[in-house]
Design an enzyme around this catalytic site. Structure first.
Site, PDB file in Angstrom:
ATOM      1  N   HIS A  52       0.910  -1.014   0.033  1.00 56.77           N
ATOM      2  CA  HIS A  52       0.165  -0.093   0.106  1.00 56.77           C
ATOM      3  C   HIS A  52       0.900   1.417  -0.160  1.00 56.77           C
ATOM      4  O   HIS A  52       1.898   0.969   0.495  1.00 56.77           O
ATOM      5  CB  HIS A  52      -0.635  -0.146   1.038  1.00 56.77           C
ATOM      6  CG  HIS A  52      -2.039  -0.776   1.103  1.00 56.77           C
ATOM      7  ND1 HIS A  52      -1.368  -2.201   2.247  1.00 56.77           N
ATOM      8  CD2 HIS A  52      -2.941  -1.096   0.073  1.00 56.77           C
ATOM      9  CE1 HIS A  52      -3.312  -2.799   2.027  1.00 56.77           C
ATOM     10  NE2 HIS A  52      -3.405  -2.371   0.964  1.00 56.77           N
ATOM     11  N   ASP A  62       2.559   1.875   3.165  1.00 58.73           N
ATOM     12  CA  ASP A  62       3.382   0.222   3.748  1.00 58.73           C
ATOM     13  C   ASP A  62       4.575   1.237   3.810  1.00 58.73           C
ATOM     14  O   ASP A  62       5.626   0.618   4.313  1.00 58.73           O
ATOM     15  CB  ASP A  62       3.398  -0.265   2.874  1.00 58.73           C
ATOM     16  CG  ASP A  62       1.359  -1.468   3.102  1.00 58.73           C
ATOM     17  OD1 ASP A  62       1.546  -1.112   4.867  1.00 58.73           O
ATOM     18  OD2 ASP A  62       1.116  -1.657   2.454  1.00 58.73           O
ATOM     19  N   GLU A  64      -9.067  -4.751  -7.219  1.00 60.43           N
ATOM     20  CA  GLU A  64      -9.122  -6.184  -7.155  1.00 60.43           C
ATOM     21  C   GLU A  64     -10.659  -5.931  -7.155  1.00 60.43           C
ATOM     22  O   GLU A  64     -11.235  -5.487  -5.207  1.00 60.43           O
ATOM     23  CB  GLU A  64      -7.623  -5.894  -5.910  1.00 60.43           C
ATOM     24  CG  GLU A  64      -8.591  -7.716  -5.449  1.00 60.43           C
ATOM     25  CD  GLU A  64      -7.429  -7.831  -4.301  1.00 60.43           C
ATOM     26  OE1 GLU A  64      -6.459  -6.698  -4.268  1.00 60.43           O
ATOM     27  OE2 GLU A  64      -7.616  -7.925  -3.185  1.00 60.43           O
ATOM     28  N   GLU A  72      -8.455 -12.345  -6.266  1.00 57.24           N
ATOM     29  CA  GLU A  72      -8.471 -13.230  -4.734  1.00 57.24           C
ATOM     30  C   GLU A  72      -9.348 -13.927  -4.882  1.00 57.24           C
ATOM     31  O   GLU A  72     -10.788 -13.689  -5.191  1.00 57.24           O
ATOM     32  CB  GLU A  72      -8.941 -11.720  -3.932  1.00 57.24           C
ATOM     33  CG  GLU A  72      -7.956 -12.463  -2.489  1.00 57.24           C
ATOM     34  CD  GLU A  72      -8.094 -11.518  -1.735  1.00 57.24           C
ATOM     35  OE1 GLU A  72      -7.646 -11.053  -1.509  1.00 57.24           O
ATOM     36  OE2 GLU A  72      -8.642 -11.925  -0.423  1.00 57.24           O
ATOM     37  N   HIS A  81     -12.209 -12.970  -2.921  1.00 52.36           N
ATOM     38  CA  HIS A  81     -13.391 -12.043  -3.223  1.00 52.36           C
ATOM     39  C   HIS A  81     -14.021 -13.366  -4.450  1.00 52.36           C
ATOM     40  O   HIS A  81     -15.164 -12.849  -4.286  1.00 52.36           O
ATOM     41  CB  HIS A  81     -12.732 -11.642  -3.837  1.00 52.36           C
ATOM     42  CG  HIS A  81     -11.873 -10.588  -2.897  1.00 52.36           C
ATOM     43  ND1 HIS A  81     -11.257  -9.526  -3.011  1.00 52.36           N
ATOM     44  CD2 HIS A  81     -11.356 -11.101  -1.591  1.00 52.36           C
ATOM     45  CE1 HIS A  81     -10.400  -8.771  -2.202  1.00 52.36           C
ATOM     46  NE2 HIS A  81     -10.973  -9.526  -1.135  1.00 52.36           N
ATOM     47  N   ASP A  88     -14.896 -11.756   4.825  1.00 51.60           N
ATOM     48  CA  ASP A  88     -13.716 -12.134   4.402  1.00 51.60           C
ATOM     49  C   ASP A  88     -12.117 -12.840   5.374  1.00 51.60           C
ATOM     50  O   ASP A  88     -11.719 -12.097   5.725  1.00 51.60           O
ATOM     51  CB  ASP A  88     -12.509 -11.034   3.789  1.00 51.60           C
ATOM     52  CG  ASP A  88     -11.599 -11.434   2.527  1.00 51.60           C
ATOM     53  OD1 ASP A  88     -11.232 -12.276   2.201  1.00 51.60           O
ATOM     54  OD2 ASP A  88     -11.477 -10.453   2.289  1.00 51.60           O
ATOM     55  N   ASP A 100      -9.440 -14.907   4.243  1.00 52.08           N
ATOM     56  CA  ASP A 100      -7.884 -14.782   4.317  1.00 52.08           C
ATOM     57  C   ASP A 100      -6.975 -15.660   4.657  1.00 52.08           C
ATOM     58  O   ASP A 100      -6.539 -16.237   4.882  1.00 52.08           O
ATOM     59  CB  ASP A 100      -7.611 -13.822   4.322  1.00 52.08           C
ATOM     60  CG  ASP A 100      -8.039 -12.744   3.685  1.00 52.08           C
ATOM     61  OD1 ASP A 100      -8.688 -12.615   2.569  1.00 52.08           O
ATOM     62  OD2 ASP A 100      -8.177 -11.257   4.570  1.00 52.08           O
ATOM     63  N   ASP A 121      -2.659 -13.674  -0.105  1.00 45.97           N
ATOM     64  CA  ASP A 121      -3.028 -12.507   0.254  1.00 45.97           C
ATOM     65  C   ASP A 121      -4.067 -13.149   2.170  1.00 45.97           C
ATOM     66  O   ASP A 121      -5.063 -14.038   1.986  1.00 45.97           O
ATOM     67  CB  ASP A 121      -4.244 -11.682   0.201  1.00 45.97           C
ATOM     68  CG  ASP A 121      -4.401 -10.141   0.772  1.00 45.97           C
ATOM     69  OD1 ASP A 121      -3.831 -10.040   2.125  1.00 45.97           O
ATOM     70  OD2 ASP A 121      -5.038  -9.868   0.350  1.00 45.97           O
TER      71      ASP A 121
HETATM   72  C1  XUL Z   1      -9.106  -6.782   1.173  1.00 41.81           C
HETATM   73  C2  XUL Z   1      -7.899  -6.624   0.262  1.00 41.81           C
HETATM   74  C3  XUL Z   1      -6.509  -5.820   0.487  1.00 41.81           C
HETATM   75  C4  XUL Z   1      -6.485  -5.955  -0.409  1.00 41.81           C
HETATM   76  C5  XUL Z   1      -5.576  -4.848  -1.465  1.00 41.81           C
HETATM   77  O1  XUL Z   1     -10.215  -7.735   1.144  1.00 41.81           O
HETATM   78  O2  XUL Z   1      -7.904  -8.326   0.312  1.00 41.81           O
HETATM   79  O3  XUL Z   1      -6.062  -5.970   1.540  1.00 41.81           O
HETATM   80  O4  XUL Z   1      -5.590  -6.797  -1.638  1.00 41.81           O
HETATM   81  O5  XUL Z   1      -5.729  -3.437  -0.390  1.00 41.81           O
HETATM   82 MN    MN Z   2      -6.358  -8.967  -1.514  1.00 44.04          MN
END
Ligand code: XUL
Ligand code: MN
Length: 340
Positions: free
Chosen positions: A50, A53, A173, A209, A212, A247, A249, A279
């Site tokens: 980011h 970051d 994304e 992702e 997602h 979400d 992850d 992620d």
């Molecule tokens: C949110 C997500 C974020 C993006 C980066 O769900 O996946 O971490 O990957 O901004």
């Molecule tokens: Mn992501």
């Protein structure tokens, strides 16, 4: 059968302190420099970032230039590359109503200015990829914003960035919900349609992702295959997700091994040449000494599934397809996944 190698990446937020909406942090904060030292040890090649970051969002031009140069050196010292920069448009008070789609003109300007600054940071770090996770571009109630105007505002924002720098690429994304109840452009398919409306479709693409897609009720491998067909799958965030909830992850392949295999099978067969980004979050109960295992394990799962994909007898698959013996084909794949 391919024998190419993959480049693995993750963002520093993947080494986390374990806070959730119901409880505080459970592991100490690690400095960015300490996190960077883990990458190579874990078998990773690059870093997803980011904007903040890299340097705090409120630093002036001079501070930013020096700060980014410092991070560039830190990355080089570790032998790492920066994969992309993603403007974090969801924490600042001015993004409370969304960035590009806010009803406030001043707040929309903030989101654009911050995105342009992310492009500058990307240039300084030597990457041309900008990832837009449109976190707050959506609503809790439909009438809060005009959804038609919102679509145009997202397109205008992407065009503004493509115009601002003639070299960068924009990667959407998409995620259907969380933090918003309903996100605009909730799936990769929605963003793909927008790509073709931009001033430069060749520089407009997608990061998918797994979690997602699953949250949208879609299969990640089919989302990826469709995007690969458009030649617009430029990065991925692999992980796993246990049904339709927040979400999660989770470690790649940890919930649905077959689904993870399907993803790898599609990427392998399409000669996907983007980075294999992860992620993933460690479980909250994870001890400090194990706080990077989810990363190493996700990478190991990917590589193990690459081996399985490469061991599939393509001629046998063709024969079973021709015989329309999908039961046998299913058993063949399942047996491979069980190491038989
Ligand atoms: C949110 C997500 C974020 C993006 C980066 O769900 O996946 O971490 O990957 O901004
Ligand atoms: Mn992501």
């Amino acid at each position: 059968m391919s024998n190419r190698t993959y480049r693995f990446t993750f963002g520093p937020w993947n080494i986390s302190q374990g806070a959730d909406p119901f409880g505080p942090v459970v592991r100490p904060n690690l400095d960015f420099a300490v996190k960077l030292r883990e990458y190579k040890k874990l078998g990773f090649d690059g870093v997803q970032l980011h904007d903040d970051d890299v340097v705090p969002a409120d630093w002036n031009v001079d501070q930013t230039r020096k700060g980014v140069a410092n991070v560039k050196k830190m990355l080089a010292d570790e032998g790492l590359f920066a994969e992309f920069i993603a403007p974090r448009l969801w924490e600042d008070p001015r993004t409370i109503d969304g960035g590009y789609t806010s009803n406030s003109e001043a707040d929309r300007k903030y989101a654009i200015d911050r995105s342009k600054r992310s492009v500058d940071i990307a240039n300084m770090l030597g990457t041309r990829d900008i990832v837009l996770w449109l976190a707050r571009e959506g609503t809790y109630i439909r009438e809060a914003k005009c959804p038609i105007t919102a679509s145009q505002r997202i397109l205008d924002a992407v065009n503004t960035l493509l115009q601002y720098d003639k070299n960068i690429r924009i990667l959407g994304e998409m995620k259907p919900n969380e933090p918003m109840d309903q996100a605009y452009l909730p799936t990769p398919g929605h963003f793909l349609a927008l790509c073709y409306r931009t001033i430069d479709p060749n520089r407009s693409g997608v990061l998918i992702e797994s979690a997602h897609s699953i949250l949208a009720g879609l299969d990640p491998s089919d989302d990826m295959a469709y995007t690969l067909w458009h030649k617009k799958l430029w990065s991925v965030h692999l992980n796993d997700q246990n049904g339709l909830k927040y979400d999660q992850d989770k470690t790649f392949g940890s919930v649905d091994l077959r689904r993870a295999f399907n993803t790898v099978w599609v990427l392998e067969r399409a000669n996907y040449d983007g980075c294999v980004g992860l992620d993933v979050k460690a479980m909250r109960t994870t001890k400090v000494e194990h706080q990077t295992k989810h990363l190493a394990n996700s990478r190991a799962m990917f590589l193990r599934l690459v081996e399985v994909a490469r061991s599939i007898d393509a001629a046998k698959v063709e024969t079973l397809r021709a015989q329309r013996d999908h039961e046998e084909l299913e058993l063949y794949i399942l047996a491979k996944l069980m190491g038989k």
